[in-house]
Design an enzyme around this catalytic site. Structure first.
Site, PDB file in Angstrom:
ATOM      1  CE  LYS A  22       6.841  10.857   8.979  1.00 66.18           C
ATOM      2  NZ  LYS A  22       6.983  10.006  10.354  1.00 66.18           N
ATOM      3  NE  ARG A  27       8.405   1.795   3.803  1.00 69.64           N
ATOM      4  CZ  ARG A  27       8.025   2.270   5.247  1.00 69.64           C
ATOM      5  NH1 ARG A  27       7.843   3.555   5.452  1.00 69.64           N
ATOM      6  NH2 ARG A  27       6.652   1.323   6.204  1.00 69.64           N
ATOM      7  CG  ASP A 289       0.955   7.110  11.489  1.00 72.00           C
ATOM      8  OD1 ASP A 289       1.144   6.715  12.454  1.00 72.00           O
ATOM      9  OD2 ASP A 289       2.021   6.817  10.349  1.00 72.00           O
ATOM     10  NE  ARG A 320       1.177   9.835  17.662  1.00 73.45           N
ATOM     11  CZ  ARG A 320       1.318   9.239  16.329  1.00 73.45           C
ATOM     12  NH1 ARG A 320       0.478   8.424  15.524  1.00 73.45           N
ATOM     13  NH2 ARG A 320       2.469  10.132  15.974  1.00 73.45           N
TER      14      ARG A 320
END
Length: 411
Positions: A22, A27, A289, A320
């Site tokens: 992704k 980009r 992430d 998170r």
């Protein structure tokens, strides 16, 4: 809707074609637009975030864009539209309307853009009056989001004076900035990064036929399943050893908690390697992430941890840090946080919920990081709103079924 996930009794033995990256796809979409590329990139990510950005960039007459929950699309599209002559609006979900964007808007306005807030100061939705940008020299706080930096860098060569960007504070997610610069170079634009300063002179992008590699962030959940499972063999297709993606660092980190990686011509093979560190200490400033995956994995394996560099987790799809504390508490683990950037666990336990339901907070990574808990819970694990995985890995549940997991839908 909820899912009850039960692990295969025979162990995880499977081959998975991972989704495309992704981070690269989004980009490349911007770089294709900036280079007026007549050919779409191959193997673009088939996920919500990439789809909304693709649709916006390929809209023939659209002036008003709703990017839903796609944070990358919000940042990249805001910068891109600021240089496209016309009047535009961009909005998203209620959560998106509470994700800050002031740093990027201030930076764009400082180089000649005209962007206004339509509701709350510092947050989407935005009204953008696109025009040619002057560029010049600005300073930007690099400790909040690397996506602000990448958004500015990609449009920098189109500015009249180019862009000299001075980064202040501790710059987070540097691999994502390097990824942006490396992709820009492939499209014909050179940049210079010395110390805390990045300089991009006025240049023209060159169209490129590009094929996107598989996603190392998505791979992390299969690494987690390998770490938690019994005698697993997992083949992940489409990954490359010398990847542009920063999250490829996860392979080395997982080697400390039991997962060995063998690179092949098709991708990687994952098996147990017998390693088990006494405590995992790591700074996730460059790979935020991956944090949810490692927090859940270490807790379920009983490996204490001290994870720092997590400041950007508070402005993701959800907070998170709080989400991880809340949901692991349901499973009997007491996590503590410090300074808004540290999460740790030293083995503290509590009474688990009798029949826990893992909340996902409109966050794809919460669902995917907790589903592998079924491997150590004979009764399985319940996941709320499992559809959130469409944001980055739409076929996640299908891939789990293919690997032998049993998935029962309920209300």
């Amino acid at each position: 809707m909820n899912y009850l996930i039960k692990a295969p009794t025979t162990g995880v033995k499977t081959s998975v074609r991972l989704p495309a990256s992704k981070s690269i796809s989004n980009r490349v979409l911007i770089l294709d637009a900036l280079s007026y590329n007549p050919v779409d990139a191959q193997n673009l990510a088939d996920c919500d975030d990439t789809r909304v950005l693709y649709d916006a960039l390929h809209s023939a007459e659209g002036r008003d864009f709703d990017i839903h929950a796609a944070g990358t699309a919000m940042r990249f599209l805001t910068a891109f539209l600021s240089k496209i002559v016309g009047e535009w609006t961009i909005t998203g979900t209620e959560r998106m309307k509470n994700r800050p964007i002031k740093i990027l808007v201030d930076a764009l306005n400082a180089v000649g853009a005209r962007i206004e807030y339509m509701e709350k100061e510092g947050f989407p939705p935005l009204r953008i009056f696109g025009s040619a940008l002057q560029g010049g020299e600005i300073s930007l706080d690099g400790s909040v989001s690397s996506q602000y930096i990448s958004a500015l860098l990609m449009i920098a060569p189109t500015m009249e004076k180019g862009l000299t960007l001075h980064l202040t504070g501790r710059t987070i997610s540097k691999p994502y900035i390097l990824l942006t610069l490396q992709l820009m170079k492939q499209y014909g634009v050179e940049a210079e990064w010395k110390g805390n300063t990045i300089h991009v002179a006025p240049q023209e992008y060159v169209p490129l036929h590009y094929r996107v590699e598989s996603d190392w962030s998505a791979a992390s959940y299969w690494y987690e399943m390998t770490a938690l499972g019994h005698n697993p063999e997992v083949r992940l297709e489409g990954l490359v050893k010398n990847s542009l993606q920063g999250d490829a660092a996860g392979a080395k980190l997982f080697s400390q908690i039991g997962v060995g990686t063998t690179y092949t011509s098709e991708g990687v093979m994952l098996r147990k390697n017998g390693n088990r560190c006494k405590k995992l200490v790591y700074d996730f400033v460059n790979e935020p992430d991956l944090a949810q995956t490692f927090v859940v994995t270490c807790a379920l394996l009983g490996i204490p941890f001290h994870f720092s560099g997590l400041q950007s987790l508070k402005i993701k799809e959800t907070d998170r840090i709080e989400a991880l504390k809340n949901e692991l508490h349901k499973l009997g683990y007491l996590l503590t946080d410090k300074c808004g950037s540290i999460l740790e666990w030293n083995g503290e336990r509590c009474e688990p919920d009798e029949n826990p339901l893992i909340a996902t907070y409109e966050d794809h990574r919460m669902a995917m990081a907790f589903a592998p808990a079924s491997l150590i819970r004979p009764e399985g694990i319940r996941i709320a709103h499992p559809e959130v995985v469409s944001k980055s890995y739409p076929h996640y549940w299908d891939d789990l079924k293919e690997a032998g997991f049993e998935i029962q839908a309920g209300s």
